[in-house]
Enzyme design. Structure first.
Site, short mmCIF file in Angstrom:
data_model
loop_
_atom_site.label_atom_id
_atom_site.label_comp_id
_atom_site.label_asym_id
_atom_site.label_seq_id
_atom_site.Cartn_x
_atom_site.Cartn_y
_atom_site.Cartn_z
N LYS A 71 -56.84 -4.79 -43.74
CA LYS A 71 -58.14 -4.79 -43.96
C LYS A 71 -58.76 -5.24 -45.26
CE LYS A 71 -58.96 -0.48 -43.44
NZ LYS A 71 -57.57 0.08 -43.06
N ARG A 114 -50.57 9.53 -41.31
CA ARG A 114 -51.55 8.62 -41.73
C ARG A 114 -52.41 7.85 -40.52
NH1 ARG A 114 -49.13 5.02 -46.21
NH2 ARG A 114 -51.20 3.73 -46.11
N ARG A 164 -43.08 -2.60 -47.28
CA ARG A 164 -44.12 -2.70 -48.31
C ARG A 164 -43.62 -1.51 -49.45
NH1 ARG A 164 -50.46 -1.40 -48.16
NH2 ARG A 164 -49.75 0.72 -48.21
N ARG A 218 -42.99 2.43 -53.65
CA ARG A 218 -43.93 3.55 -53.22
C ARG A 218 -43.17 4.53 -52.63
NH1 ARG A 218 -49.95 1.70 -51.21
NH2 ARG A 218 -49.72 3.97 -50.75
N ARG A 250 -66.27 7.24 -42.03
CA ARG A 250 -65.07 7.68 -41.67
C ARG A 250 -65.20 8.83 -40.59
NH1 ARG A 250 -60.18 6.37 -44.48
NH2 ARG A 250 -60.78 5.36 -46.59
#
Length: 200
Positions: free
Chosen positions: A25, A156, A139, A145, A100
C-alpha cells in the site's frame, strides 16, 4: 519546463487505499499521489508528525501510547481532520491506514462533509494470505525484523480481515471500491490502479 505526468489523474482526487499487510500500500500510495499531485497521507505519518511536533493532539496521543493503551478514535479522528484541512490536501489526497473501523468511516464522512468533499474511490489491493506470509517472512529475514514470524503475520492478517471486511462492504455499497491484484509486480499493480481510476 516539465509537464507533470497525469496518467493517474482523473476526476478521482480523494482516494483511500486499502490492503493487507505486505500488499504494498505505501509504495503504491506514494506513486499514485506523486503522479496526481496530491499528498499520500498515512495515519502513521500523522501520528509521528504530531508527536514529534508536540502538538496538543500529539501530546494527548503520546500519553496513551506511553501507557501501552490504544489511542482513542476521537484523537485519531481529530488528527485526520486537522491534516485534511491543510492547504496541500485542498485539491485531493490519498489516505492509507484510515479509516480502520466503521466508527471511523462515519467520522471521515463527517470530516469530508465539513470540507464540502467526499471520497471518489477506494482502491483495494487484494492478496492471497499464503503469498503475503511468504513475502513478509522474506522481508523479515532481509531486514532483521523479529516480529515477522508466520504466527504474528497470520494474526495481523486475521485482524485486518475482521476490521476491513465491514468497511469494504460499506464502500462497495456506495460503488466506490476498485479491486486490483496486489500480488503482481510493483509496476503492474501501479498500472492496474491507474486503469481502475480511469474506468471508474
Amino acid at each position: 519546463m516539465t509537464t507533470p505526468d497525469t496518467s493517474a489523474e482523473t476526476t478521482a482526487r480523494r482516494l483511500l487505499i486499502v490492503g493487507p499487510p505486505g500488499a504494498g500500500k505505501g509504495t503504491q500510495a506514494a506513486r499514485l499521489a506523486a503522479e496526481a499531485g496530491i499528498p499520500a497521507i498515512s495515519t502513521g505519518d500523522i501520528f509521528r508528525a504530531n508527536v514529534a511536533g508536540e502538538t496538543e493532539l500529539g501530546l494527548l496521543a503520546k500519553s496513551y501510547m506511553d501507557k501501552g493503551e490504544y489511542v482513542p478514535d476521537s484523537v485519531t479522528n481529530d488528527m485526520v481532520r486537522s491534516r485534511l484541512a491543510e492547504a496541500d490536501a485542498a485539491d485531493g489526497f490519498l489516505l492509507d491506514g484510515y479509516p480502520r473501523t466503521l466508527d471511523q468511516v462515519d467520522a471521515l464522512d463527517g470530516i469530508l462533509a465539513d470540507l464540502g468533499a467526499a471520497l471518489d474511490a477506494v482502491l483495494l489491493l487484494e492478496a492471497d494470505d499464503d503469498t503475503v506470509v511468504e513475502r513478509l517472512i522474506e522481508r523479515g529475514r532481509a531486514s532483521g525484523r523479529s516480529d515477522d514470524t508466520e504466527e504474528t503475520i497470520r494474526h495481523r492478517l486475521s485482524v485486518y480481515a475482521a476490521q476491513t471486511t465491514p468497511l469494504i462492504d460499506v464502500y462497495e455499497a456506495r460503488g466506490l471500491v476498485r479491486r486490483v491484484d496486489g500480488m503482481a509486480s510493483i509496476d503492474e499493480v501501479t498500472a492496474a490502479l491507474r486503469e481502475a481510476l480511469r474506468t471508474r
